[in-house]
Write a protein that holds these residues in place. Sequence first.
Motif, PDB file in Angstrom:
ATOM      1  N   GLY A   1      38.292  46.833 -12.668  1.00 20.28           N
ATOM      2  CA  GLY A   1      37.417  46.661 -11.513  1.00 20.28           C
ATOM      3  C   GLY A   1      36.004  47.128 -11.791  1.00 20.28           C
ATOM      4  O   GLY A   1      35.795  48.243 -12.261  1.00 20.28           O
TER       5      GLY A   1
ATOM      6  N   SER B   1      33.084  52.365  -8.034  1.00 21.98           N
ATOM      7  CA  SER B   1      33.989  53.393  -8.572  1.00 21.98           C
ATOM      8  C   SER B   1      34.245  53.144 -10.052  1.00 21.98           C
ATOM      9  O   SER B   1      34.136  54.055 -10.882  1.00 21.98           O
ATOM     10  CB  SER B   1      35.311  53.434  -7.786  1.00 21.98           C
ATOM     11  OG  SER B   1      36.042  52.241  -7.959  1.00 21.98           O
TER      12      SER B   1
ATOM     13  N   GLU C   1      37.135  42.982 -15.398  1.00 21.58           N
ATOM     14  CA  GLU C   1      36.779  42.493 -14.062  1.00 21.58           C
ATOM     15  C   GLU C   1      37.257  41.061 -13.930  1.00 21.58           C
ATOM     16  O   GLU C   1      36.984  40.222 -14.783  1.00 21.58           O
ATOM     17  CB  GLU C   1      35.256  42.607 -13.856  1.00 21.58           C
ATOM     18  CG  GLU C   1      34.703  41.888 -12.658  1.00 21.58           C
ATOM     19  CD  GLU C   1      35.325  42.269 -11.310  1.00 21.58           C
ATOM     20  OE1 GLU C   1      35.439  43.473 -11.011  1.00 21.58           O
ATOM     21  OE2 GLU C   1      35.715  41.338 -10.557  1.00 21.58           O
ATOM     22  N   LYS C   2      37.959  40.798 -12.834  1.00 22.69           N
ATOM     23  CA  LYS C   2      38.550  39.456 -12.703  1.00 22.69           C
ATOM     24  C   LYS C   2      37.496  38.378 -12.420  1.00 22.69           C
ATOM     25  O   LYS C   2      37.706  37.210 -12.705  1.00 22.69           O
ATOM     26  CB  LYS C   2      39.639  39.444 -11.627  1.00 22.69           C
ATOM     27  CG  LYS C   2      39.161  39.559 -10.211  1.00 22.69           C
ATOM     28  CD  LYS C   2      40.308  39.401  -9.234  1.00 22.69           C
ATOM     29  CE  LYS C   2      39.822  39.582  -7.811  1.00 22.69           C
ATOM     30  NZ  LYS C   2      40.885  39.546  -6.836  1.00 22.69           N
TER      31      LYS C   2
ATOM     32  N   ARG D   1      29.003  39.550  -9.040  1.00 24.08           N
ATOM     33  CA  ARG D   1      29.896  38.880  -8.095  1.00 24.08           C
ATOM     34  C   ARG D   1      29.626  39.388  -6.668  1.00 24.08           C
ATOM     35  O   ARG D   1      29.231  40.525  -6.461  1.00 24.08           O
ATOM     36  CB  ARG D   1      31.358  39.107  -8.499  1.00 24.08           C
ATOM     37  CG  ARG D   1      31.805  40.575  -8.590  1.00 24.08           C
ATOM     38  CD  ARG D   1      32.359  41.112  -7.312  1.00 24.08           C
ATOM     39  NE  ARG D   1      32.771  42.500  -7.340  1.00 24.08           N
ATOM     40  CZ  ARG D   1      31.973  43.508  -7.008  1.00 24.08           C
ATOM     41  NH1 ARG D   1      30.715  43.317  -6.662  1.00 24.08           N
ATOM     42  NH2 ARG D   1      32.427  44.753  -6.999  1.00 24.08           N
TER      43      ARG D   1
ATOM     44  N   LYS E   1      30.452  40.883  -3.127  1.00 22.08           N
ATOM     45  CA  LYS E   1      31.495  41.773  -2.583  1.00 22.08           C
ATOM     46  C   LYS E   1      31.270  41.869  -1.081  1.00 22.08           C
ATOM     47  O   LYS E   1      30.145  42.178  -0.645  1.00 22.08           O
ATOM     48  CB  LYS E   1      31.382  43.153  -3.252  1.00 22.08           C
ATOM     49  CG  LYS E   1      32.019  44.294  -2.482  1.00 22.08           C
ATOM     50  CD  LYS E   1      33.551  44.320  -2.568  1.00 22.08           C
ATOM     51  CE  LYS E   1      34.134  45.513  -1.837  1.00 22.08           C
ATOM     52  NZ  LYS E   1      34.525  45.272  -0.442  1.00 22.08           N
TER      53      LYS E   1
ATOM     54  N   GLY F   1      28.825  45.688   4.116  1.00 22.97           N
ATOM     55  CA  GLY F   1      27.563  45.769   4.842  1.00 22.97           C
ATOM     56  C   GLY F   1      26.423  46.127   3.893  1.00 22.97           C
ATOM     57  O   GLY F   1      25.258  45.878   4.181  1.00 22.97           O
TER      58      GLY F   1
ATOM     59  N   GLY G   1      25.355  49.080   3.146  1.00 17.63           N
ATOM     60  CA  GLY G   1      24.599  50.269   3.563  1.00 17.63           C
ATOM     61  C   GLY G   1      24.979  51.434   2.665  1.00 17.63           C
ATOM     62  O   GLY G   1      26.074  51.975   2.770  1.00 17.63           O
TER      63      GLY G   1
ATOM     64  N   ARG H   1      25.598  43.840  -2.734  1.00 21.64           N
ATOM     65  CA  ARG H   1      26.534  44.452  -3.676  1.00 21.64           C
ATOM     66  C   ARG H   1      26.593  43.751  -5.032  1.00 21.64           C
ATOM     67  O   ARG H   1      26.907  44.388  -6.031  1.00 21.64           O
ATOM     68  CB  ARG H   1      27.916  44.525  -3.035  1.00 21.64           C
ATOM     69  CG  ARG H   1      28.014  45.568  -1.918  1.00 21.64           C
ATOM     70  CD  ARG H   1      27.975  46.978  -2.490  1.00 21.64           C
ATOM     71  NE  ARG H   1      29.023  47.164  -3.442  1.00 21.64           N
ATOM     72  CZ  ARG H   1      30.288  47.478  -3.131  1.00 21.64           C
ATOM     73  NH1 ARG H   1      30.616  47.677  -1.888  1.00 21.64           N
ATOM     74  NH2 ARG H   1      31.217  47.602  -4.067  1.00 21.64           N
TER      75      ARG H   1
ATOM     76  N   VAL I   1      43.850  41.429 -14.443  1.00 24.08           N
ATOM     77  CA  VAL I   1      45.072  42.116 -14.868  1.00 24.08           C
ATOM     78  C   VAL I   1      46.262  41.472 -14.163  1.00 24.08           C
ATOM     79  O   VAL I   1      46.270  41.332 -12.941  1.00 24.08           O
ATOM     80  CB  VAL I   1      44.998  43.623 -14.528  1.00 24.08           C
ATOM     81  CG1 VAL I   1      46.337  44.282 -14.769  1.00 24.08           C
ATOM     82  CG2 VAL I   1      43.922  44.288 -15.350  1.00 24.08           C
TER      83      VAL I   1
ATOM     84  N   ASP J   1      38.468  52.631  -3.400  1.00 18.97           N
ATOM     85  CA  ASP J   1      39.349  52.010  -2.398  1.00 18.97           C
ATOM     86  C   ASP J   1      40.796  51.941  -2.872  1.00 18.97           C
ATOM     87  O   ASP J   1      41.726  51.961  -2.061  1.00 18.97           O
ATOM     88  CB  ASP J   1      38.862  50.593  -2.070  1.00 18.97           C
ATOM     89  CG  ASP J   1      37.756  50.581  -1.024  1.00 18.97           C
ATOM     90  OD1 ASP J   1      37.305  51.670  -0.623  1.00 18.97           O
ATOM     91  OD2 ASP J   1      37.347  49.486  -0.603  1.00 18.97           O
TER      92      ASP J   1
ATOM     93  N   GLU K   1      32.609  54.151   5.635  1.00 19.50           N
ATOM     94  CA  GLU K   1      31.631  54.107   4.540  1.00 19.50           C
ATOM     95  C   GLU K   1      32.397  54.457   3.249  1.00 19.50           C
ATOM     96  O   GLU K   1      33.010  55.509   3.158  1.00 19.50           O
ATOM     97  CB  GLU K   1      30.547  55.151   4.864  1.00 19.50           C
ATOM     98  CG  GLU K   1      29.409  55.247   3.893  1.00 19.50           C
ATOM     99  CD  GLU K   1      29.522  56.439   2.970  1.00 19.50           C
ATOM    100  OE1 GLU K   1      29.803  57.562   3.432  1.00 19.50           O
ATOM    101  OE2 GLU K   1      29.328  56.221   1.760  1.00 19.50           O
ATOM    102  N   GLY K   2      32.357  53.531   2.290  1.00 19.53           N
ATOM    103  CA  GLY K   2      33.232  53.738   1.130  1.00 19.53           C
ATOM    104  C   GLY K   2      32.525  53.875  -0.204  1.00 19.53           C
ATOM    105  O   GLY K   2      33.139  54.289  -1.186  1.00 19.53           O
ATOM    106  N   ILE K   3      31.233  53.506  -0.247  1.00 22.01           N
ATOM    107  CA  ILE K   3      30.562  53.481  -1.557  1.00 22.01           C
ATOM    108  C   ILE K   3      30.405  54.903  -2.118  1.00 22.01           C
ATOM    109  O   ILE K   3      30.648  55.140  -3.297  1.00 22.01           O
ATOM    110  CB  ILE K   3      29.190  52.773  -1.473  1.00 22.01           C
ATOM    111  CG1 ILE K   3      29.344  51.350  -0.911  1.00 22.01           C
ATOM    112  CG2 ILE K   3      28.530  52.704  -2.853  1.00 22.01           C
ATOM    113  CD1 ILE K   3      28.040  50.621  -0.653  1.00 22.01           C
TER     114      ILE K   3
END
Length: 378
Positions: free
Chosen positions: A10, A14, A33-34, A39, A41, A44, A46, A95, A119, A266, A277-279
């Motif tokens: 990925g 991350s 990376e697939k 690419r 993503k 948002g 932010g 992104r 994978v 994730d 918020e995940g980044i």
Amino acid sequence: MNSFDVVVVGAGPSGAMAAYEAAAGNLSVCILEKKVLPRYKTCGGGLVYRGKRKLPFEISEAVSKTYNDLAVYFDHSPISFTTSRDKPIISMVMRDTFDHLLVNKAKERGVVVMEDSCVLEIESKGEILLKTSNGNISTRFLIAADGAYSPTAKLFGWKETRKLIPALEYEIIVSEADFNRLSNEVRFDVDAIPYGYGWCFPKENHLSVGVGCFKHNNISLKEYYRKYLKTLGINEILREEAHGFQIPISPRTDGFYRNGAFLIGDAAGFADPLTAEGISNAIYSGQMAGRAIAQHPQDPYKAGGQYEQLLNEDLLHELKISGFLSKIFYENPRLRNLLVDRYGQRGCEILTDIFMGDRKFPKDIRKKLKEKIPFLPF
Ligand SMILES: Cc1cc2nc3c(=O)[nH]c(=O)nc-3n(C[C@H](O)[C@H](O)[C@H](O)COP(=O)(O)OP(=O)(O)OC[C@H]3O[C@@H](n4cnc5c(N)ncnc54)[C@H](O)[C@@H]3O)c2cc1C
């Protein structure tokens, strides 16, 4: 067959940052990376300051706008809350560009990037063997950075213990007048959808508008998105692209390391339970895994132990408190509104400090709330 010390599956934030850190330890590192990079993503885009400040290099070329203010609106009240800081609270990124920049920084450290390589199967017998759409690869360290669906975690035997919530994001082009009006602020509209919020994030020439629901049920996100456009005063859309995806807002309960394999971002369930918020946590967990591997290049077990210990010291604790607040915030709107009416501005200031990385979620929040409102049901 290709062989690397570390394989990261990925090329999101991350994975890029895990590879970047692992490569500092003189290890051969590969990102699989697939998709073909850069690419798209669904996001948002932010990037809050606490994530940005973790990055050890400049990213301004990937930032389309920055905002030193943010605004939070609630349905039940005519009052909105605005917070301001002297540094950007949120930087707007697309992104594809942002993630590609991070991957290129890893490449500069010698990381090999294999794009268009999905994978498909994993065998783990001492060494780890990956069967990909682009040939077989063996490795000692495997990092699953393959996002919300994380096929790698599944193939490695992890059960699904995260809470995944649905979110719908639209990249829209609106009239010049609407764009000028709405690009003055980054806004969150709590109650734009039951158990969730809507956001309007201005990018260079368009808006990212979306809704996320923190309770997995049969709500029609599309219907609430359309309603939210009305709240924003948007009557005409010149172009619209819809993207739906899941956000994992609770960490896995069956560990983040086993037999040479690490889960980050994730794939591990590290998006914030209150804000989704995940980044920031993707970057942070990637860095922690990459550093642990660089420090114990001969001993996956020790590296895994160190990674889990670092998570336990900080991130998991934060996610627990945020998860507690998320339950009150989205599942108990009457109580939430009472708290907002009394402490709304203070709460938004605290959240902004957290976004800035200047403060953690208050450890004793349960006790503090109970002191302020004795009849709280917990
Ligand atoms: C609608 C929406 C809006 C969001 N808005 C924000 C926001 O504004 N701010 C914020 O901080 N967070 C936001 N998030 C959350 C954020 O997007 C994620 O938390 C973040 O992208 C996680 O990064 P990651 O590196 O773990 O995974 P990802 O960024 O998802 O990267 C995973 C990568 O793995 C690749 N991959 C998957 N399977 C395979 C495979 N089998 N083989 C090889 N490669 C594979 C994918 O192609 C992808 O490139 C949002 C999420 C959604 C859904």
